[in-house]
Design an enzyme around this catalytic site. Structure first.
Site, PDB file in Angstrom:
ATOM      1  N   ASP B 232       0.815  -1.213   0.000  1.00 28.09           N
ATOM      2  CA  ASP B 232       0.000   0.000   0.000  1.00 28.09           C
ATOM      3  C   ASP B 232       0.849   1.263   0.000  1.00 28.09           C
ATOM      4  OD1 ASP B 232      -1.847  -2.202   1.200  1.00 28.09           O
ATOM      5  OD2 ASP B 232      -3.140  -0.584   0.500  1.00 28.09           O
ATOM      6  N   ASN B 242       1.614  -2.772   4.187  1.00 30.95           N
ATOM      7  CA  ASN B 242       0.666  -3.611   3.447  1.00 30.95           C
ATOM      8  C   ASN B 242      -0.356  -4.131   4.454  1.00 30.95           C
ATOM      9  OD1 ASN B 242      -0.201  -4.880   0.961  1.00 30.95           O
ATOM     10  ND2 ASN B 242       0.540  -6.818   1.778  1.00 30.95           N
TER      11      ASN B 242
END
Lengths: 341, 341
Positions: B232, B242
């Site tokens: 992310d 993430n």
């Protein structure tokens, strides 16, 4: 405190752990086959509680002997032993009951029946005493003013009462320590969310529920003082079989310098096994993973693996808290001393 | 392949990822506020897909300008930016759209509206191309004949199509490698069980679903060739934010000598951050943990923490697979080179 399992005139009474926390329902097993089924379907679970359930199952099965005494005894014991393979307390309790039954063979049947019930009740009462002793030994290890992380349910519901891992937490709280618990939900069966959260909430112990994959995040963040879990079987060298996910928590604890404690009665010790590699790991149905309370959470037909336990090698275990004291590495030596006491 | 997000005359059309795999329903967002709401409620999720959604949200919001041009643009961008804090692709896409809008300011409105739609569609098409390139670079890293473990969903559903982590797996399969996938279910939102299992099953790629806490068991057992996950946000030094649980998988992979790969477009890179410590971690509602598809799994009133992401320090990351090639440690240097290309 919740009554996990009791002997009653009508049979063996258990709180149905598959229905907690939504419903508080007690079921009565009237035959040893019903006890076996309750163990298999996890109406009752937790290594020490399984020992008590198996003992009461043997007592129940021996209330009426069908056919030859030894053949009947073998049938009862084999049925109960065939339920779940990993927790050794189950086999320990069956062995203890069987040895007594064989010693009583030839006595009047009423007497055998009564003595086996008394023995099963003794196993239950001893378990509570053992848990209190584990709590006394473990409480000093718990850092004051920090969080304790636990996985699965090693509480009153996993035992005859008080709990092993949660027994240590209860004893630390009773000793005046300010402790908050971080409870892994423990997929797939959600023992943490459904059982640990429920019993700690009832006790008024501050509890935060997290998903299993958050444990690493909190261990890394540094607000966890120690991890305490139960055990289903401990090999001679201190390798620990416990609920799936325990190994991961142990690795993450070590990586972040957090002590990892196992709290278990000595009946969990399997001196016949040199290491954890020899511990049988139960594989449970796929539906436990694909469905939550009957609701489907995965595409139909997806392949699933569902090992119910894992083995944590002894190098990740800081200490094993037993009713006779705290064993530290090398476990091969320290556990042997406790086992002989 | 599934169409995650598309521009249509009626608005932005997305497959509703909260209802998969039980229902395949497409929703149409007719205003930028509806796009923001779809992002917030995770109708669409996954860092690259959020970038496309945000871009289309800006285009949609600029179809009709209310009041002053810049004030309206700021309002649209701020609304979309306020949805989810962790995935940087969202901000990257909003910035790119905003820069173009400001460049077009003063042109006829119809032209601005059309060019912004074209740009959003370009971002979508570029994303698919980028994923194919990530797949090409990553496929050689995947060991043949072994299992690949993945966490959350970094697949077609997390992107405009093909996927990042699952794109690498798809490319390896297309290259003829025999690969089976082990998919973490990824509590609390179950992106692994609901989305990864679903899209790999549709593609005919052999997939086994496990609970998150089983990953360690399988990594230790030695049948996993590598781990591949998405991201992310990636800091300058290669620290990776993430989905929650990624850090645990990374630690367990390292502990067991299994390579841990992150597959992500360079738009996931946030060069403004020296390390992952600076990445904001979204805290999501407790109900995601206490309820599964509306069914309660925990006692009422229990306290919950629900961090949606964690940060994996760069020392656990074997390599980061981008559209420009495979970055290896020291990431501070290798990522900088790719970012400048």
């Amino acid at each position: 405190m919740v009554e996990t399992i009791q002997w009653a005139d009508a049979g063996v009474v258990m709180i149905d752990q598959t229905r907690l926390p939504r419903e508080e329902v007690y079921v009565t097993c009237r035959t040893y086959q019903e006890v076996a089924e309750a163990i298999r379907t996890m109406v009752i679970r937790g290594a020490p509680a399984l020992g008590v359930a198996a003992a009461m199952g043997v007592a129940l099965g021996m209330q009426r002997v069908e056919g030859e005494f030894r053949a009947h005894l073998d049938r009862v014991c084999a049925t109960l032993a065939a339920t779940r393979p990993t927790a050794v307390n189950l086999f320990w309790a069956i062995d203890r009951m069987k040895r007594l039954a064989l010693k009583l063979e030839g006595q009047p049947h009423d007497q055998i029946a009564a003595e086996l019930v008394a023995e099963a009740q003794r196993i239950r009462e001893e378990d509570i005493e053992i848990n209190r002793a584990i709590g006394r030994h473990g409480a000093p290890l718990v850092p004051d003013g920090k969080r304790v992380l636990t996985h699965c349910n090693a509480g009153a519901l996993a035992t005859a009462g008080y709990g092993t891992a949660l027994g240590v937490i209860r004893a630390a709280v009773e000793a005046g320590k300010k402790i908050a618990v971080l409870a892994d939900e423990t997929r797939p069966f959600l023992q943490g969310a459904r059982l640990t959260a429920w019993e700690l909430q009832r006790d008024g112990i501050e509890t935060t529920l997290i998903t299993d994959n958050m444990a690493g995040y909190f261990l890394k963040r540094g607000d966890i003082g120690c991890v305490i879990v139960g055990a289903d079987r401990i090999a001679r060298n201190g390798d620990v079989a416990n609920k799936i996910g325990t190994y991961s928590v142990a690795v993450l604890a070590k990586e972040n310098g957090v002590p990892f404690y196992v709290a278990a009665p000595l009946s969990t010790l399997d001196l016949s096994l040199a290491s954890g590699d020899e511990i049988p790991i139960e594989q449970r149905p796929a539906s436990e993973v694909t469905h939550v309370f009957g609701v489907s959470v995965a595409p139909e037909g997806i392949h699933v693996e569902n090992p119910a336990f894992d083995v944590t090698p002894n190098r990740y275990v800081t200490a094993i808290i037993t009713e006779k004291g705290v064993a530290r590495p090398p476990f091969e030596e320290t556990l042997a001393v406790f086992a002989q006491k």
